[in-house]
Design an enzyme around this catalytic site. Structure first.
Site, mmCIF file in Angstrom:
data_model
loop_
_atom_site.group_PDB
_atom_site.id
_atom_site.type_symbol
_atom_site.label_atom_id
_atom_site.label_comp_id
_atom_site.label_asym_id
_atom_site.label_seq_id
_atom_site.Cartn_x
_atom_site.Cartn_y
_atom_site.Cartn_z
ATOM 1 N N LYS A 11 0.819 -1.213 0.000
ATOM 2 C CA LYS A 11 0.000 0.000 0.000
ATOM 3 C C LYS A 11 0.860 1.274 0.000
ATOM 4 O O LYS A 11 2.067 1.226 0.255
ATOM 5 C CB LYS A 11 -0.935 -0.037 1.220
ATOM 6 C CG LYS A 11 -1.981 -1.158 1.146
ATOM 7 C CD LYS A 11 -2.958 -1.082 2.312
ATOM 8 C CE LYS A 11 -4.027 -2.146 2.219
ATOM 9 N NZ LYS A 11 -5.018 -2.053 3.331
ATOM 10 N N TYR A 51 -12.530 -1.937 -3.917
ATOM 11 C CA TYR A 51 -13.054 -1.990 -2.545
ATOM 12 C C TYR A 51 -14.580 -1.883 -2.510
ATOM 13 O O TYR A 51 -15.138 -1.515 -1.474
ATOM 14 C CB TYR A 51 -12.417 -0.884 -1.702
ATOM 15 C CG TYR A 51 -11.043 -1.246 -1.168
ATOM 16 C CD1 TYR A 51 -10.863 -2.359 -0.342
ATOM 17 C CD2 TYR A 51 -9.933 -0.471 -1.459
ATOM 18 C CE1 TYR A 51 -9.607 -2.685 0.157
ATOM 19 C CE2 TYR A 51 -8.672 -0.791 -0.958
ATOM 20 C CZ TYR A 51 -8.523 -1.900 -0.150
ATOM 21 O OH TYR A 51 -7.292 -2.226 0.363
ATOM 22 N N PHE A 59 -15.632 4.168 6.581
ATOM 23 C CA PHE A 59 -14.282 4.597 6.203
ATOM 24 C C PHE A 59 -14.019 4.462 4.703
ATOM 25 O O PHE A 59 -12.884 4.671 4.254
ATOM 26 C CB PHE A 59 -13.219 3.815 6.994
ATOM 27 C CG PHE A 59 -13.319 2.312 6.851
ATOM 28 C CD1 PHE A 59 -12.764 1.662 5.758
ATOM 29 C CD2 PHE A 59 -13.949 1.548 7.823
ATOM 30 C CE1 PHE A 59 -12.847 0.291 5.614
ATOM 31 C CE2 PHE A 59 -14.035 0.161 7.696
ATOM 32 C CZ PHE A 59 -13.489 -0.467 6.590
ATOM 33 N N ARG A 87 -2.243 -14.221 4.635
ATOM 34 C CA ARG A 87 -2.976 -13.562 5.726
ATOM 35 C C ARG A 87 -2.203 -13.724 7.038
ATOM 36 O O ARG A 87 -2.165 -12.803 7.855
ATOM 37 C CB ARG A 87 -4.393 -14.148 5.865
ATOM 38 C CG ARG A 87 -5.330 -13.898 4.697
ATOM 39 C CD ARG A 87 -5.766 -12.473 4.484
ATOM 40 N NE ARG A 87 -6.431 -11.864 5.611
ATOM 41 C CZ ARG A 87 -7.146 -10.736 5.546
ATOM 42 N NH1 ARG A 87 -7.294 -10.100 4.381
ATOM 43 N NH2 ARG A 87 -7.687 -10.214 6.606
ATOM 44 N N THR A 93 -5.714 -6.712 10.827
ATOM 45 C CA THR A 93 -5.986 -5.437 10.149
ATOM 46 C C THR A 93 -5.433 -4.255 10.943
ATOM 47 O O THR A 93 -4.779 -3.365 10.387
ATOM 48 C CB THR A 93 -7.514 -5.260 9.968
ATOM 49 O OG1 THR A 93 -8.041 -6.425 9.333
ATOM 50 C CG2 THR A 93 -7.828 -4.021 9.147
ATOM 51 N N ARG A 104 2.285 -6.268 9.271
ATOM 52 C CA ARG A 104 1.577 -5.109 9.815
ATOM 53 C C ARG A 104 2.123 -4.694 11.180
ATOM 54 O O ARG A 104 2.232 -3.499 11.466
ATOM 55 C CB ARG A 104 0.079 -5.397 9.859
ATOM 56 C CG ARG A 104 -0.538 -5.300 8.454
ATOM 57 C CD ARG A 104 -1.930 -5.841 8.403
ATOM 58 N NE ARG A 104 -2.634 -5.453 7.173
ATOM 59 C CZ ARG A 104 -3.821 -5.951 6.824
ATOM 60 N NH1 ARG A 104 -4.431 -6.836 7.581
ATOM 61 N NH2 ARG A 104 -4.402 -5.555 5.705
ATOM 62 N N ASN A 114 -2.057 0.337 6.697
ATOM 63 C CA ASN A 114 -1.531 -0.895 7.287
ATOM 64 C C ASN A 114 -0.691 -1.716 6.311
ATOM 65 O O ASN A 114 -0.603 -2.940 6.406
ATOM 66 C CB ASN A 114 -2.674 -1.717 7.900
ATOM 67 C CG ASN A 114 -3.746 -2.084 6.891
ATOM 68 O OD1 ASN A 114 -3.601 -1.799 5.699
ATOM 69 N ND2 ASN A 114 -4.795 -2.720 7.353
ATOM 70 N N HIS A 117 -2.362 -5.306 1.524
ATOM 71 C CA HIS A 117 -3.649 -5.972 1.321
ATOM 72 C C HIS A 117 -3.374 -7.416 0.966
ATOM 73 O O HIS A 117 -2.385 -7.716 0.290
ATOM 74 C CB HIS A 117 -4.420 -5.319 0.152
ATOM 75 C CG HIS A 117 -5.566 -6.173 -0.325
ATOM 76 N ND1 HIS A 117 -6.804 -6.121 0.256
ATOM 77 C CD2 HIS A 117 -5.630 -7.154 -1.285
ATOM 78 C CE1 HIS A 117 -7.599 -7.019 -0.335
ATOM 79 N NE2 HIS A 117 -6.906 -7.649 -1.271
ATOM 80 N N GLU A 128 -9.672 -10.746 -7.663
ATOM 81 C CA GLU A 128 -8.742 -9.621 -7.496
ATOM 82 C C GLU A 128 -7.563 -9.728 -8.461
ATOM 83 O O GLU A 128 -7.098 -8.717 -9.004
ATOM 84 C CB GLU A 128 -8.281 -9.557 -6.030
ATOM 85 C CG GLU A 128 -9.439 -9.181 -5.105
ATOM 86 C CD GLU A 128 -9.103 -9.218 -3.614
ATOM 87 O OE1 GLU A 128 -7.966 -9.584 -3.248
ATOM 88 O OE2 GLU A 128 -9.996 -8.866 -2.820
#
Ligand code: GDP
Ligand code: MG
Length: 140
Positions: A11, A51, A59, A87, A93, A104, A114, A117, A128
């Site tokens: 990100k 998203y 948010f 993950r 998160t 993270r 964070n 993704h 995706e």
């Protein structure tokens, strides 16, 4: 366990701090192989579409703003049980809840910024991956 694929984004908070290599190393050390990668600056339309499942969340606007605030690196990762493996190494998160040694916990600035993704299911991984990559851009 079968070799599968998942979709990852490094990100804007991470690219801004020049952490593309450091994040990728943690993914690789977790047993994931980068089989496609490109640095892009997402358009608002791309981020909103990506998203869309979060459209009703409070948010959403901030998230789109953040994801278009700088370059990102989109990647396809391959490995045994890739979705879960990714993950696990990403961590929770909210970095405050993430375990030591996760991406993270190590790098995230906030629940929003964070650093990474990762797809949350194999079905979403396929969707995706298709959203950002042509089949010929993925070299396994
Ligand atoms: P993930 O699957 O762990 O990335 O988390 P989610 O799918 O629930 O949320 C998607 C992304 O939205 C997160 O990675 C964060 O960047 C952002 N996000 C999640 N929760 C919040 C929140 O409460 N506030 C803000 N500002 N952003 C959030
Ligand atoms: Mg998610």
């Amino acid at each position: 366990m079968a070799v599968t694929r998942t979709f990852s984004i490094i990100k804007p908070d991470a690219t801004r701090r020049n952490l593309t290599g450091a994040v990728t190393k943690m993914l690789e050390d977790a047993g994931l192989r980068v089989v496609a990668s490109k640095r892009i600056h997402m358009t608002r339309e791309q981020a909103e579409g990506f998203y869309a499942v979060h459209k009703e969340r409070p948010f959403f606007g901030e998230l789109v703003e953040f994801m278009t605030s700088g370059p990102v690196v989109v990647q396809v990762l391959e490995g045994e049980d890739a979705v879960k493996r990714n993950r696990d190494v990403m961590g929770a998160t909210n970095p405050k809840d993430a375990e030591d040694g996760t991406i993270r916990k190590t790098f995230a600035e906030s629940i929003e910024a964070n650093s990474v993704h990762g797809s949350d299911s194999e079905e979403n991984a396929r969707i995706e991956i298709d959203y950002f990559f042509k089949p010929e851009e993925i070299v396994g």
